[in-house]
Design a protein around this motif. Structure first.
Motif, PDB file in Angstrom:
ATOM      1  N   HIS A 152     -15.946  48.230  24.606  1.00 45.63           N
ATOM      2  CA  HIS A 152     -16.232  46.977  23.917  1.00 45.63           C
ATOM      3  C   HIS A 152     -15.172  46.779  22.844  1.00 45.63           C
ATOM      4  O   HIS A 152     -15.024  47.618  21.947  1.00 45.63           O
ATOM      5  CB  HIS A 152     -17.635  47.045  23.291  1.00 45.63           C
ATOM      6  CG  HIS A 152     -17.923  45.914  22.348  1.00 45.63           C
ATOM      7  ND1 HIS A 152     -18.709  46.058  21.225  1.00 45.63           N
ATOM      8  CD2 HIS A 152     -17.535  44.616  22.359  1.00 45.63           C
ATOM      9  CE1 HIS A 152     -18.788  44.907  20.592  1.00 45.63           C
ATOM     10  NE2 HIS A 152     -18.077  44.014  21.254  1.00 45.63           N
ATOM     11  N   ASN A 153     -14.441  45.681  22.941  1.00 46.62           N
ATOM     12  CA  ASN A 153     -13.389  45.366  21.975  1.00 46.62           C
ATOM     13  C   ASN A 153     -13.454  43.876  21.681  1.00 46.62           C
ATOM     14  O   ASN A 153     -13.032  43.043  22.481  1.00 46.62           O
ATOM     15  CB  ASN A 153     -12.018  45.751  22.527  1.00 46.62           C
ATOM     16  CG  ASN A 153     -10.942  45.724  21.447  1.00 46.62           C
ATOM     17  OD1 ASN A 153     -11.078  45.075  20.427  1.00 46.62           O
ATOM     18  ND2 ASN A 153      -9.857  46.446  21.687  1.00 46.62           N
ATOM     19  N   ASN A 155     -14.689  40.356  21.735  1.00 50.83           N
ATOM     20  CA  ASN A 155     -15.589  39.608  22.617  1.00 50.83           C
ATOM     21  C   ASN A 155     -15.450  40.031  24.078  1.00 50.83           C
ATOM     22  O   ASN A 155     -15.957  39.362  24.971  1.00 50.83           O
ATOM     23  CB  ASN A 155     -15.320  38.099  22.489  1.00 50.83           C
ATOM     24  CG  ASN A 155     -13.929  37.713  22.979  1.00 50.83           C
ATOM     25  OD1 ASN A 155     -13.032  38.538  23.016  1.00 50.83           O
ATOM     26  ND2 ASN A 155     -13.758  36.450  23.350  1.00 50.83           N
ATOM     27  N   GLU A 156     -14.766  41.134  24.323  1.00 51.48           N
ATOM     28  CA  GLU A 156     -14.582  41.606  25.701  1.00 51.48           C
ATOM     29  C   GLU A 156     -15.305  42.923  25.949  1.00 51.48           C
ATOM     30  O   GLU A 156     -15.347  43.802  25.076  1.00 51.48           O
ATOM     31  CB  GLU A 156     -13.104  41.790  26.009  1.00 51.48           C
ATOM     32  CG  GLU A 156     -12.350  40.493  26.208  1.00 51.48           C
ATOM     33  CD  GLU A 156     -11.002  40.738  26.861  1.00 51.48           C
ATOM     34  OE1 GLU A 156     -10.794  40.269  28.002  1.00 51.48           O
ATOM     35  OE2 GLU A 156     -10.172  41.414  26.242  1.00 51.48           O
ATOM     36  N   TRP A 158     -15.440  45.862  29.093  1.00 53.03           N
ATOM     37  CA  TRP A 158     -14.994  46.393  30.373  1.00 53.03           C
ATOM     38  C   TRP A 158     -15.876  47.585  30.746  1.00 53.03           C
ATOM     39  O   TRP A 158     -16.165  48.435  29.899  1.00 53.03           O
ATOM     40  CB  TRP A 158     -13.546  46.880  30.310  1.00 53.03           C
ATOM     41  CG  TRP A 158     -12.501  45.799  30.361  1.00 53.03           C
ATOM     42  CD1 TRP A 158     -11.865  45.224  29.309  1.00 53.03           C
ATOM     43  CD2 TRP A 158     -11.979  45.189  31.535  1.00 53.03           C
ATOM     44  NE1 TRP A 158     -10.971  44.291  29.742  1.00 53.03           N
ATOM     45  CE2 TRP A 158     -11.012  44.236  31.120  1.00 53.03           C
ATOM     46  CE3 TRP A 158     -12.228  45.344  32.900  1.00 53.03           C
ATOM     47  CZ2 TRP A 158     -10.307  43.449  32.008  1.00 53.03           C
ATOM     48  CZ3 TRP A 158     -11.507  44.560  33.797  1.00 53.03           C
ATOM     49  CH2 TRP A 158     -10.569  43.627  33.358  1.00 53.03           C
ATOM     50  N   HIS A 169     -15.961  43.182  34.197  1.00 46.85           N
ATOM     51  CA  HIS A 169     -15.369  42.529  33.027  1.00 46.85           C
ATOM     52  C   HIS A 169     -16.239  41.362  32.587  1.00 46.85           C
ATOM     53  O   HIS A 169     -16.692  40.564  33.396  1.00 46.85           O
ATOM     54  CB  HIS A 169     -13.963  42.003  33.361  1.00 46.85           C
ATOM     55  CG  HIS A 169     -13.273  41.381  32.181  1.00 46.85           C
ATOM     56  ND1 HIS A 169     -12.628  40.167  32.250  1.00 46.85           N
ATOM     57  CD2 HIS A 169     -13.128  41.817  30.896  1.00 46.85           C
ATOM     58  CE1 HIS A 169     -12.109  39.873  31.073  1.00 46.85           C
ATOM     59  NE2 HIS A 169     -12.399  40.853  30.231  1.00 46.85           N
ATOM     60  N   HIS A 170     -16.486  41.303  31.288  1.00 49.97           N
ATOM     61  CA  HIS A 170     -17.255  40.191  30.734  1.00 49.97           C
ATOM     62  C   HIS A 170     -16.613  39.756  29.427  1.00 49.97           C
ATOM     63  O   HIS A 170     -16.295  40.585  28.578  1.00 49.97           O
ATOM     64  CB  HIS A 170     -18.702  40.606  30.476  1.00 49.97           C
ATOM     65  CG  HIS A 170     -19.545  39.503  29.878  1.00 49.97           C
ATOM     66  ND1 HIS A 170     -20.068  38.489  30.636  1.00 49.97           N
ATOM     67  CD2 HIS A 170     -19.927  39.263  28.598  1.00 49.97           C
ATOM     68  CE1 HIS A 170     -20.746  37.665  29.848  1.00 49.97           C
ATOM     69  NE2 HIS A 170     -20.678  38.113  28.608  1.00 49.97           N
ATOM     70  N   THR A 171     -16.436  38.452  29.270  1.00 50.75           N
ATOM     71  CA  THR A 171     -15.902  37.883  28.037  1.00 50.75           C
ATOM     72  C   THR A 171     -16.942  36.961  27.436  1.00 50.75           C
ATOM     73  O   THR A 171     -17.404  36.027  28.099  1.00 50.75           O
ATOM     74  CB  THR A 171     -14.600  37.100  28.283  1.00 50.75           C
ATOM     75  OG1 THR A 171     -13.638  37.975  28.891  1.00 50.75           O
ATOM     76  CG2 THR A 171     -14.044  36.553  26.984  1.00 50.75           C
ATOM     77  N   ARG A 181     -16.911  35.284  16.901  1.00 50.34           N
ATOM     78  CA  ARG A 181     -17.076  35.629  18.305  1.00 50.34           C
ATOM     79  C   ARG A 181     -18.504  36.077  18.554  1.00 50.34           C
ATOM     80  O   ARG A 181     -19.077  36.834  17.776  1.00 50.34           O
ATOM     81  CB  ARG A 181     -16.101  36.734  18.703  1.00 50.34           C
ATOM     82  CG  ARG A 181     -14.680  36.262  18.759  1.00 50.34           C
ATOM     83  CD  ARG A 181     -13.729  37.393  19.061  1.00 50.34           C
ATOM     84  NE  ARG A 181     -13.694  38.373  17.992  1.00 50.34           N
ATOM     85  CZ  ARG A 181     -12.792  39.333  17.906  1.00 50.34           C
ATOM     86  NH1 ARG A 181     -11.845  39.430  18.812  1.00 50.34           N
ATOM     87  NH2 ARG A 181     -12.809  40.203  16.913  1.00 50.34           N
ATOM     88  N   PRO A 184     -21.103  40.211  23.067  1.00 50.80           N
ATOM     89  CA  PRO A 184     -21.371  40.203  24.504  1.00 50.80           C
ATOM     90  C   PRO A 184     -22.764  40.706  24.807  1.00 50.80           C
ATOM     91  O   PRO A 184     -23.212  41.718  24.261  1.00 50.80           O
ATOM     92  CB  PRO A 184     -20.314  41.167  25.070  1.00 50.80           C
ATOM     93  CG  PRO A 184     -19.277  41.265  24.009  1.00 50.80           C
ATOM     94  CD  PRO A 184     -19.997  41.091  22.720  1.00 50.80           C
ATOM     95  N   SER A 287      -8.581  49.983  24.170  1.00 51.11           N
ATOM     96  CA  SER A 287      -7.819  49.135  25.091  1.00 51.11           C
ATOM     97  C   SER A 287      -8.106  49.572  26.522  1.00 51.11           C
ATOM     98  O   SER A 287      -8.262  50.759  26.801  1.00 51.11           O
ATOM     99  CB  SER A 287      -6.319  49.244  24.807  1.00 51.11           C
ATOM    100  OG  SER A 287      -6.029  48.808  23.503  1.00 51.11           O
ATOM    101  N   ASP A 298     -16.276  39.901  38.044  1.00 48.86           N
ATOM    102  CA  ASP A 298     -16.464  39.017  36.894  1.00 48.86           C
ATOM    103  C   ASP A 298     -17.916  39.092  36.446  1.00 48.86           C
ATOM    104  O   ASP A 298     -18.828  38.721  37.174  1.00 48.86           O
ATOM    105  CB  ASP A 298     -16.095  37.580  37.292  1.00 48.86           C
ATOM    106  CG  ASP A 298     -16.147  36.626  36.108  1.00 48.86           C
ATOM    107  OD1 ASP A 298     -17.221  36.506  35.487  1.00 48.86           O
ATOM    108  OD2 ASP A 298     -15.114  36.002  35.800  1.00 48.86           O
TER     109      ASP A 298
END
Length: 427
Positions: A152-153, A155-156, A158, A169-171, A181, A184, A287, A298
């Motif tokens: 978690h970084n 608003n993303e 993985w 992946h979720h944004t 932001r 999530p 990262s 997605d």
């Protein structure tokens, strides 16, 4: 160092405790455990002054206050998670977690965070964790043949499963009105915070008169000095024997969380650091770039598919989405919470009949003739009777559930009789 005698006292901890407890009452087992841990706690001061290492004495109130004031946001380490809830195995070799909606199905498959959350419901797992404030966390579940990472970084989010080479992946959308932001929703709290800190926080969300809390000695955890906070229900119908939280003497951070059932034996939940470092993790820790050839799912599209009505592709994902479904039922008034504290019982009123029975099925005609799921439910459930009628009680070492012949569900970390009494009172 001698132990001082305890004195009596209570203290309000969190005025929002009742609302949080109701919100937490969901039915996936790890989340149900959160319901247990969020039970109200009455503070009975005692002092830790014995054991190894020797530390200055501290009262339960002061130790809890130290935990509350702790502002550690940067750390990394290794966590060992052991869960023994006594879940039954399903036909076909499925593990106990599958009984509560786990497995690989649903949007995202093996890379889905919800799928991995359910895997923590049984067995022993090793996690690598790292955190740098509320917007940067990483949890990796280490397996013999593969590794799963959730990153978690901002608003993303993985999720990556090395065994299937699949990434999720979720944004999350930004909040334009406030320039912020949105967090999530695809990060399940039980997986993102599968650490002693999260579990201890749930256990201390509110205070009342249903529990005694003492400081019971000291310990070394992950090479660090710690006080041991001992939490015991006062309500006899609870299936929880005790919760022991090892709190870092310097930082005030919970380092180990152990929940033991009243029935005894091994801990039902044992989560603790084996190593921990409070230095700022490297930025590269948070990262993530999918490896070459990885299948990328997605998360937004998978979530939309999972919420389609029956017959349009959504049914296969319903097990994974069960906790959200239960939350919706609660928000619409479909779920009520009876009682308080450790003996809280969540109930959903049913219509029609309860679970099917496998009785009367022909067991002599080969595969599939033994009653299938109905016979399996008969084999693991205990038939009970009361003024409410009849029903089946399904038990684990910690959480028990009663399904009546009218389809009403009662579930909680309480013994069988408490469920029957609740059903009788509500008939």
């Amino acid at each position: 160092m001698p132990r001082n005698e305890p004195t009596e006292g209570t203290e309000s901890w969190d005025g929002e405790g009742s609302a949080r407890r109701r919100k937490a009452a969901r039915y996936a087992v790890p989340v149900a455990v959160g319901v247990v841990a969020a039970a109200t706690i009455g503070l009975v001061p005692a002092f830790a002054g014995s054991g190894s290492p020797e530390l200055p004495k501290i009262s339960a109130q002061d130790l809890i206050a130290k935990m509350a004031k702790s502002d550690v946001q940067q750390l990394s380490g290794t966590v060992k998670v052991s869960t023994d809830l006594g879940l039954p195995s399903l036909p076909g070799g499925a593990g106990g977690a599958g009984a509560f909606g786990g497995g690989q199905g649903g949007g995202g498959g093996s890379a889905s965070p919800q799928s991995k959350l359910m895997e923590l419901a049984s067995g022993t797992h090793t996690l690598r964790v790292a955190s740098d404030g509320p917007e940067k966390q990483r949890v990796s579940i280490l397996d013999k043949a593969a590794e799963y990472s959730l990153v978690h970084n901002g608003n993303e989010v993985w999720g990556y499963d090395s065994g299937s080479n699949t990434a999720f992946h979720h944004t999350a959308p930004g909040n334009a009105a406030h320039g912020k932001r949105q967090a999530p929703e695809e990060v399940p709290p039980g997986l993102k915070n599968a650490t002693p800190q999260d579990l201890a926080k749930r256990a201390l969300q509110a205070a009342g008169d249903t529990t005694s809390v003492t400081v019971d000695g000291t310990a070394k955890v992950a090479g660090r000095d710690a006080y041991q906070l001992l939490i015991k229900p006062k309500q006899s119908a609870s299936t929880v024997g005790s919760i022991r939280v090892a709190v870092d003497a310097e930082k005030g951070v919970p380092l180990k969380f152990t929940l033991t059932p009243k029935s005894g034996g091994a801990a039902a939940i044992d989560v603790g650091y084996t190593s921990v470092d409070f230095a700022k993790p490297a930025a590269s820790t948070f990262s993530f770039t999918p490896p070459k050839g990885a299948k990328v799912v997605d998360g937004g599209a998978a979530d939309a598919k999972a919420h389609r009505p029956h017959g349009k592709g959504g049914a296969a994902s319903e097990g994974m989405k069960a906790p959200e479904g239960m939350k919706a039922a609660q928000d619409m008034g479909g779920m009520n919470v009876l009682g308080k504290g450790w003996t809280s019982i969540a109930t959903i009123k049913g219509e029609g009949s309860g679970l099917p029975s496998g009785k009367g099925k022909d067991t002599s005609k080969g595969k599939g003739a033994a009653g299938g799921p109905a016979a399996f439910l008969d084999s693991i459930g205990d038939t009970v009777h009361g003024s409410f009628g009849s029903g089946k009680v399904f038990s684990t070492r910690l959480v028990n559930a009663l399904v009546t012949d009218k389809g009403t569900l009662y579930v909680g970390a309480v013994d069988k009789q408490a469920l029957i009494d609740a059903a009788n009172a509500a008939k």
